[in-house]
Motif scaffolding. Structure first.
Motif: not given
Length: 309
Positions: A108, A101-102, A104-106, A47, A23-26, A134
């Protein structure tokens, strides 16, 4: 009777998805971050992108990514398959959305200056303390102490001697090169996480991407007069009868076929660097149409590509 030979359709190479399940958060805007996110999605990542609220149109919930305003088509292509949301990170509500969101993210991806990351509580020590699993990929303009300096693709290309004359470069080399470095950094971070069980911080500088693309020029390979800088008669752009032709007959066997077609007796590298050889090949190509040159390329196995005037 010999049975007819049936041509089998070419097999499509399998598309590997090394980021499947990641999981990528941008939070990155404009081109480098979204282009990196597009690559991550193509590699199987899930994404998500959070954008600031839009102000130009004044519409509630509108995208605050400038790309959505000045080129909606490019924005749509970059964000296909990406779940986007709007969050004002300067507000409590926006911070809550960010941290949902952070959690759940792998990985950032950010593109803020370091001082802005501190103000938003996203500097690496604070982030790593709260989310040890993270990883963060920080896209900046220039590396290290220069990360606070303003800049853009054009300035990074200019400082690496990739801007000639007054013409703008035909594409955004530093931005796109930086996006590839950023997606590579995501892969590196995921490998680190899987091996070490914790996240890592990686910085990607767009000026460094420009510097990497400029290495052939720095090494002298593409300087004016060098073999791939116009010095080799088989590696140039020439005018033809109804347009232009990009000739890339660099290797000896390709160059020999080009010279034979042009009626030029040039077999050594010294001859191919000689002005007389350039003139003879230029004169021959000027007599040929694009159609004739396309046929020559196919018949004689010569690497060239014809272009309009």
């Amino acid at each position: 009777m010999t049975p007819a030979t049936r041509t089998l359709p070419a097999k499509t190479p399998p598309r590997l998805q090394p980021l499947k399940g990641v999981r990528v958060l941008s939070l990155a805007l404009n081109l480098p971050g979204p282009a990196a996110l597009m690559r991550c999605r193509q590699m199987g990542a899930r994404c998500v992108k959070l954008e600031p609220p839009g102000s130009a149109a004044g519409a509630s919930g509108a995208s605050g990514d400038p790309m959505a305003q000045y080129n909606p088509g490019a924005y749509a292509a970059l964000h296909e398959g990406v779940r986007t949301g709007v969050a004002d990170l300067k507000t409590d509500q926006g911070q809550k959305a960010l941290h949902r969101e952070l959690s759940k993210a792998d990985v950032l991806i950010t593109s803020f200056r370091p001082s802005a990351l501190v103000k938003l509580g996203l500097n690496w020590p604070a982030l790593h303390r709260q989310y040890p699993q993270l990883s963060q990929i920080a896209i900046v303009g220039s590396p290290g102490a220069r990360a606070e300096e303003p800049g853009h693709d054009l300035t990074y290309l200019a400082e690496n001697d990739l801007v000639t004359g007054l013409d703008l470069p035909p594409t955004l080399y530093a931005d796109m090169g930086g996006s590839l470095m950023a997606s590579e950094a995501v892969l590196q971070a995921v490998m680190h996480q899987r091996g070490k069980g914790k996240g890592v911080f990686l910085e990607v500088a767009l000026s460094s991407a420009a510097g990497y693309l400029a290495l052939p020029r720095a090494w002298g390979l593409t300087r004016p007069g060098a073999a791939v800088g116009g010095g080799h008669a088989g590696y140039r752009v020439y005018p033809c009868q109804d347009g232009r032709v990009a000739v890339a007959a660099l290797e000896p066997h390709f160059a020999a076929r080009l010279c034979a077609a042009a009626g030029v007796a040039a077999s050594s590298i010294q001859a191919l660097l000689a002005p007389a050889t350039h003139q003879a090949i230029a004169a021959f190509l000027l007599t040929q149409t694009r159609r004739q040159l396309d046929k020559l390329a196919a018949d004689q196995d010569i690497p060239l590509h014809t272009l309009p005037p």
